[in-house]
Motif scaffolding. Sequence first.
Motif, PDB file in Angstrom:
ATOM      1  N   ASP A 187       0.825  -1.212   0.000  1.00  0.00           N
ATOM      2  CA  ASP A 187       0.000   0.000   0.000  1.00  0.00           C
ATOM      3  C   ASP A 187       0.858   1.261   0.000  1.00  0.00           C
ATOM      4  OD1 ASP A 187       0.872  -0.477   2.593  1.00  0.00           O
ATOM      5  OD2 ASP A 187      -1.051  -0.016   3.539  1.00  0.00           O
ATOM      6  N   GLN A 203      -7.200   0.396   0.486  1.00  0.00           N
ATOM      7  CA  GLN A 203      -8.567  -0.007   0.173  1.00  0.00           C
ATOM      8  C   GLN A 203      -8.655  -0.624  -1.218  1.00  0.00           C
ATOM      9  OE1 GLN A 203     -10.587   0.394   2.890  1.00  0.00           O
ATOM     10  NE2 GLN A 203     -11.868  -1.063   1.786  1.00  0.00           N
ATOM     11  N   LYS A 206      -7.350  -4.174  -1.110  1.00  0.00           N
ATOM     12  CA  LYS A 206      -8.314  -5.075  -0.470  1.00  0.00           C
ATOM     13  C   LYS A 206      -9.478  -5.394  -1.398  1.00  0.00           C
ATOM     14  CE  LYS A 206      -7.453  -3.575   4.309  1.00  0.00           C
ATOM     15  NZ  LYS A 206      -8.034  -2.836   5.458  1.00  0.00           N
ATOM     16  N   ASN A 207      -9.982  -4.369  -2.108  1.00  0.00           N
ATOM     17  CA  ASN A 207     -11.196  -4.532  -2.911  1.00  0.00           C
ATOM     18  C   ASN A 207     -10.934  -5.071  -4.314  1.00  0.00           C
ATOM     19  OD1 ASN A 207     -12.581  -3.483  -0.741  1.00  0.00           O
ATOM     20  ND2 ASN A 207     -12.743  -1.424  -1.593  1.00  0.00           N
ATOM     21  N   ASN A 218      -4.399  -9.641  -2.224  1.00  0.00           N
ATOM     22  CA  ASN A 218      -5.384  -8.713  -1.653  1.00  0.00           C
ATOM     23  C   ASN A 218      -4.974  -8.187  -0.286  1.00  0.00           C
ATOM     24  OD1 ASN A 218      -7.266 -10.691  -3.478  1.00  0.00           O
ATOM     25  ND2 ASN A 218      -8.042  -8.588  -3.432  1.00  0.00           N
ATOM     26  N   SER A 219      -3.686  -8.319   0.048  1.00  0.00           N
ATOM     27  CA  SER A 219      -3.199  -7.834   1.336  1.00  0.00           C
ATOM     28  C   SER A 219      -2.346  -6.587   1.158  1.00  0.00           C
ATOM     29  CB  SER A 219      -2.379  -8.909   2.048  1.00  0.00           C
ATOM     30  OG  SER A 219      -1.736  -8.364   3.198  1.00  0.00           O
ATOM     31  N   PRO A 220      -2.758  -5.454   1.729  1.00  0.00           N
ATOM     32  CA  PRO A 220      -1.939  -4.237   1.657  1.00  0.00           C
ATOM     33  C   PRO A 220      -0.599  -4.396   2.366  1.00  0.00           C
ATOM     34  CG  PRO A 220      -4.178  -3.745   2.395  1.00  0.00           C
ATOM     35  CD  PRO A 220      -4.017  -5.225   2.458  1.00  0.00           C
TER      36      PRO A 220
END
Length: 260
Positions: A187, A203, A206-207, A218-220
Amino acid sequence: MARAKYQFLPDLSEDDIRLLDRVSDWIMAADEKYITKFSAFLDERQCLLCEKIMASVKYENYRLWGGYENAARRMLCVYPEYGEAESEDFPITAITLLYRKEDKITHRDILGSLMGLRIKRDSVGDILVGEGKSAVFLRSSVAGEVTSVLTKVGRAGVKLREGYDGSIHIEQKTQEISGTVASMRADCILSLAARISREKSAQLIKNVGIEIDHMLKNSPKILLEEGCTFSVRGYGKFKLLSVDGTTKKDRIHITLNKFV
């Protein structure tokens, strides 16, 4: 049950599992019945998954080939022990499109024309676009139909000939981005790359997910490494070129390339 077989490969879709099941069957057929199998064209992510499943079972009798060196979209050949997979064995036919230099044809134009002929995406390999000349790599079973029917791409008239002479050189344009990040978390780095806040970056991951070296995550919090490529849909594709040390405030200085 099928998903449990591939626990070492996270974030698999149902399509991924079907592909891996098929490849696993081909390995067994090659090993036990001496049968050679060829896939349709696979994208870079699918090629990587195939390589990982081969490594997991220590099977070395396979080859990925797309019709020319360094192709992105390639076919997989699984063959028995003592067999071979020469380039000419692959059911791939290259078609060169010739047109006026003043006619500007894009990758999307060519792909759209092929889809208009109801050619499936997995029957189409790489499309190389040049000035007055382009090339497309096709599954051999559909090449004849394309050469007999396709006379126009976009608004441009085209002449087709079989083969590719290697003369189209695609230069990938990039834009350098440099700056500092608090950590090597995805991120943080996406925030710098896409010029968005870290909160929005987290976000998004994740999305929507972030694709790192063609694997969707899907992991920041996942850490990126020097040399990796990553992309998020709608924000582009990047490469982490180098980690260049830390500042007095312990922020990490990095350099990225954005593919444009």
